[in-house]
Structure formats: C-alpha cells, structure tokens
Scaffold this motif. Structure first.
Motif: not given
Lengths: 280, 284
Positions: A54-68, A224-233
């Motif tokens: 639930t860390a903000p970076d992890a949630l951002a990664a979830v969002r980017l992964t789902l969008m991708t 770029i942490r929390g911006v261009t990181t997908t879950l695996p990254l």
C-alpha cells in the motif's frame, strides 16, 4: 496379483522412476521458487507486506501496470484476430513469411525490444529531436513502456488463434456467408465460438506477460520512482535496496496474478474440453 | 487508392467467399510494420551506419565474446535439461495416471505466467548462501548463485514449459496400436522406442528445444539477480546491452544486439533445416 502388461505399458519400475524424476524436477524448479516468494514475503509477519503493497510508489506501480495492460492487451487482441482471420481463412502469396514475421518478437531478446524503441524515439533516435521540440515524451515515459509491452506480447493472441482457426477450415464460414451473414456476423457467431479457448487463453497469457514484462520495460522506463515504474520494476528497486520483505511482498502480488492465470486455464480446460495443448 | 490495393489483392490471393481479407490483412500488416518491422529496421540501420572497425570493436570485444559464450552455453544447458525432463514430464502427463496430475499439468505453465523479475529474485534467494538449496549446495562446495551455473538454473526455469507443451500433443496423438503392432511383429520395447516412438516425437521435441534455447538466449529478468553479473564470467549478453545503453553508447548496444539477433536467426535456420530433414527421413 500381477497382470500381464500391454506392450505399450511401462513396467512399474520405469513408471516409478519417471514419476520420481518429474516430481523432483518440478519440486526444485517450480514449487520451491514459488514457496520462496511467499515465505520470504511473510517472514516478518503480515504487517510489512501490507505496508509494502500500500506504499504510494507501489500503488503508482499498480496503476501504471494496469494501464499498460489495458492498452497492450486490446491492441494485441485486435492484431491477433485480424492476423489469424487473414492467415487462416484466406490463401495468399507470402503467407508463411507473414507467420514467421508475426513470431519474430519471440526470438528477439526483451532488452533488444526496448533498445529498438530507444533508437526510434530516444533523444539520439530518429524521432527524438522532433519529439523533444514538441515536448512529447515517449522514452523514459509511459508511452514507451506501453510500446515495448505491445512488442513483447505481439504474437500471443495470433499464435493461439492461427492453428485453431486453420484446423477448423472454412466450411462453416462459407456456409454462413452464402446464407447471407456479414463478415462481422460470421466472425462473432460462427468462428469466435469455435476458437473461444484459444481466444481467451491468448488474452490471459498476453495479459500475464504484459503485467509482468521486465527486460523491455526496464530499458525504456528510466526508473523514475512512482512515475515510470511498473510492478516488476518496483520489485527490482526494492530488491536492490535490500528491502527483501518489500520486494517479495510486491512479487507475491505478481505471483497471485500468475496463479490466477493458471487457475483460469485449468477451469477453461474443464468447461471447454475442446481446447488443445499448445505452446505459448 | 483503396480500389487499387483491392484490385492488386485479387491477383496475389486466391478468391474465396469469406469476406474481410482486405481489412484484416491491412490492420495486421500495418500493426506489424509499425510495432515490429520499422523499429527493428532502426537497429539494422544503426549497425550499418557504423564503420566496420567500430562495429567489430563493439560487437567482438573480449567482454562481449565472453557474454555470448555464456548466453549460448547456459541457454544450451537449460534447453538440454528441459529436453530430458520435459520429455519425461510429457510422457508422465500422457501415459500415466497419478495423484496430483492436474496440478502438475497446471504448474508446467508457471514460467509462462510468472513475471521474470519475480522468478529472478526468488531463484537468487533460493540458491543464495542462506537459501534452502543454496546453503546445502554451498556445504557440498557447489556454488550456484553468482556463477554461470546460476545463469543455467534460471534459463532452465524459463524454458521449462516449451518441450513439455510441444511433445505432449504429438505423444497424445501417437496411436498405441502402432506400438502394439510393433510388439506383435516381434520388436522389443527398446526397438519400439527407438524405431517407432522416437522418430515420431523428434520434430516436436526439437521445436521445443529450439524454443527453450531461443527464449534462454535473450532472457534477462530471471537471470540478472542470480547471475552476479561479473564481467567475463557471469555477465549475459542482454545485460551488456543495457550497460552500453546506460552509458548512452547506442552504437555499441546496437552492435551487440545485432550479433544476438544473428545468433537467433542462424539457430532457427539450423533447427528448421534439421526438422525438414527429420520429416523426410521419417517418411522415406
């Protein structure tokens, strides 16, 4: 009571030997790595796991992964359906060349897949200066991640559909068309139900790979942490910071996705027994 | 314009009653060009724009050569291990009944579904000095993590489903009557195995081997965590590409990538030739 073996049956010692070898191999290669993920994640209890996910970076990664995945999977579905319709239901010159080209991304390293987009869209690339002048960002931004993901998942749906559609021939479609069905109606009412197993399994595999792709995405992401990181990254970043519990917590999330994919396939095999063994 | 392409299409394809060829071919081919062919052309052009000396210097440096040797060697080891155990797994899945069979069948596909980075960190911990397998192996004096052996382990994992899933359908279609006929005609089990079963399975087995090998050659995510990435020793070719890229040396990265592509294509060509040779000798 021993009975005579049929000539095609293996003697008991061979059966036992093969099964023990397979069990050991699968245990070491599949079960232990899977157990390692979950047990390392939970080694300090459940709280650090929830915190990591639930860390903000992890949630951002979830969002980017789902969008991708939400972009890459439909694109590949459209491509897969179009390519298999053209290839499997029609005869034309250069067909086997086209099939080889569709399979091409499978023989290209994911890292090379990332590299080619850097060469096209990167600052030193073909379109780099123009993109820079218009303030458009593809490399080290989400569009590059989506493009690289589309590349590595490109053959998935087509590869599942082409052999299935070819095996079914064209008689049903010709009958439908001669009775006045339109092309679209023929596809949705006649072809699609016959190849539903391949269609769904192709999409599932494509989705799993899209959400899990690492090599290609890591080249174009810039991390770029929390911006261009997908879950695996994100997993890689946590792991390289020696935050093993956090890395394995997020990895556990991806593991659950993989297990859900396998479970969905097992269910499909049960309800649609016409599905066939295949190579992904 | 649209009319012209349609007219041309009728010349090079056989007419059928089934509609939609123009649209579906157009969409598929355009996407193929945009996503795959044009970007791949970029790398070829980048390589071609280098002077021969610069290309050789980048693509065939000692460090690059060591990385090709490792990538090809470890991929070959992984594919061989999978060639043996994948065949055994396919055999067990088709011929035997045993508890947990459907579970085994489901988990064969795990390497397709599991993100490679997850596999990578998991294998690194499992075979690391404190891992369940790493610790006992270390005790025996066997080091896996941070050595070429670790690369081979990761590539074995990643290639696991290929041989199973290519051999399995062929084995399933292989009529038991054929084997029983061979036995009736006086063949021993070994003769049946080598003369009847092996030739039928060989092309599929080779395809699975080639797919596992090709996948291993380019694999990145599952390898870099367990490999230790020491130059000249445990550094795979794809990693070397990313290192060149981080230094913004796009030309060197492209040169190494082109060599890797060339290795893949040569290997695929060899496999294709081998397969058609096998099919011919199986028929003749």
């Amino acid at each position: 009571m021993s009975r005579t073996l049929r000539p095609s049956e293996d003697p008991i010692w061979l059966r036992a030997g093969v099964l023990v070898a397979v069990a050991l191999f699968m245990g070491v290669m599949i079960a232990l790595p899977l157990a390692t993920v979950f047990l390392t994640a939970l080694s300090k209890g459940i709280d650090p796991v929830i915190e990591a996910i639930t860390a903000p970076d992890a949630l951002a990664a979830v969002r980017l992964t789902l969008m991708t995945a939400a972009i890459a999977v439909p694109v590949n579905l459209v491509f897969g359906v179009c390519a298999s319709w053209a290839v499997a239901k029609h005869d034309f010159a250069g067909k086997s060349l086209l099939i080889s080209l569709i399979d091409l991304p499978f023989s290209v390293s994911p890292v090379v897949a990332g590299l080619i987009y850097v060469l096209v869209f990167g600052l030193q690339g073909w379109l780099g200066p123009w993109l820079e002048a218009h303030d458009l960002h593809i490399i080290f931004a989400a569009p590059g991640i989506v493009l690289a993901t589309i590349f590595v998942t490109f053959p998935f749906v087509a590869r599942e559909l082409i052999p299935l559609m070819e095996a079914q021939g064209v008689d049903a479609e010709e009958a439908a068309v001669s009775l006045g069905a339109s092309g679209l109606a023929t596809f949705f009412r006649v072809t699609a139900p016959n190849v539903r197993w391949g269609l769904v399994y192709g999409v599932l595999l494509c989705n799993a790979r899209a959400m899990g792709e690492f090599g290609a995405v890591s080249v174009v992401s810039g991390r770029i942490r929390g911006v261009t990181t997908t879950l695996p990254l994100h997993v890689e970043i946590l792991y390289s910071e020696y935050n093993f519990v956090g890395a394995f917590a997020v990895a556990g999330l991806l593991c659950l996705l993989a297990l859900a994919t396998l479970a969905a396939k097992a269910v499909m095999d049960l309800v649609w027994p016409e599905g066939r063994a295949h190579v992904g | 314009m649209a009319l012209a392409t349609t007219r041309k299409a009728f010349i090079w394809r056989r007419r059928t009653a089934i509609p939609g060829f123009g649209v579906t071919f157009g969409v598929a081919f355009s996407l193929l060009c945009l996503v795959v062919l044009i970007p791949l052309a970029a790398i070829v052009l980048r390589g071609a724009s280098m002077s021969p000396e610069a290309f050789v210097h980048a693509a065939f440096s000692e460090r690059a050569l060591a990385s090709y040797r490792l990538s090809v060697g470890a991929a070959a080891v992984g594919a061989c291990v999978n060639g043996v155990f994948g065949l055994a797994t396919a055999w067990a899945l088709v011929r035997y009944e045993f508890p947990g069979k459907s579970l085994l069948n489901a988990f064969v596909d795990l390497p397709f579904a599991l993100p490679t980075a997850v596999a990578g960190i998991s294998l690194a911990v499992l075979y690391g000095p404190q891992g369940w397998l790493g610790a006992p192996l270390e005790h025996l004096g066997l080091h896996v993590a941070n050595t070429p052996a670790g690369v081979a382990v990761a590539l074995t994992f990643i290639g696991l489903p290929f041989v199973v899933r290519t051999v399995e359908p062929v084995l399933r279609d292989l009529a038991l009557e054929l084997e029983e006929a061979a036995a009736t005609l006086g063949a021993t089990r070994l003769q049946t195995l080598t003369r009847v079963i092996a030739p039928a399975l060989a092309p599929a087995w080779l395809t699975g081997f080639a797919l596992a090998f090709a996948r291993g050659l380019g694999e990145y995510g599952s390898v870099i965590f367990i490999a230790g990435n020491m130059p000249y020793r445990s550094e795979i070719a794809p990693l070397l590409i990313t290192i060149e890229l981080e230094q913004f040396d796009y030309a060197s990265a492209s040169a190494i990538a082109l060599v890797m592509l060339a290795i893949s294509f040569v290997m695929l060509a060899v496999i294709n030739t081998g397969q058609s040779w096998m099919r011919r000798s199986a028929q003749g």
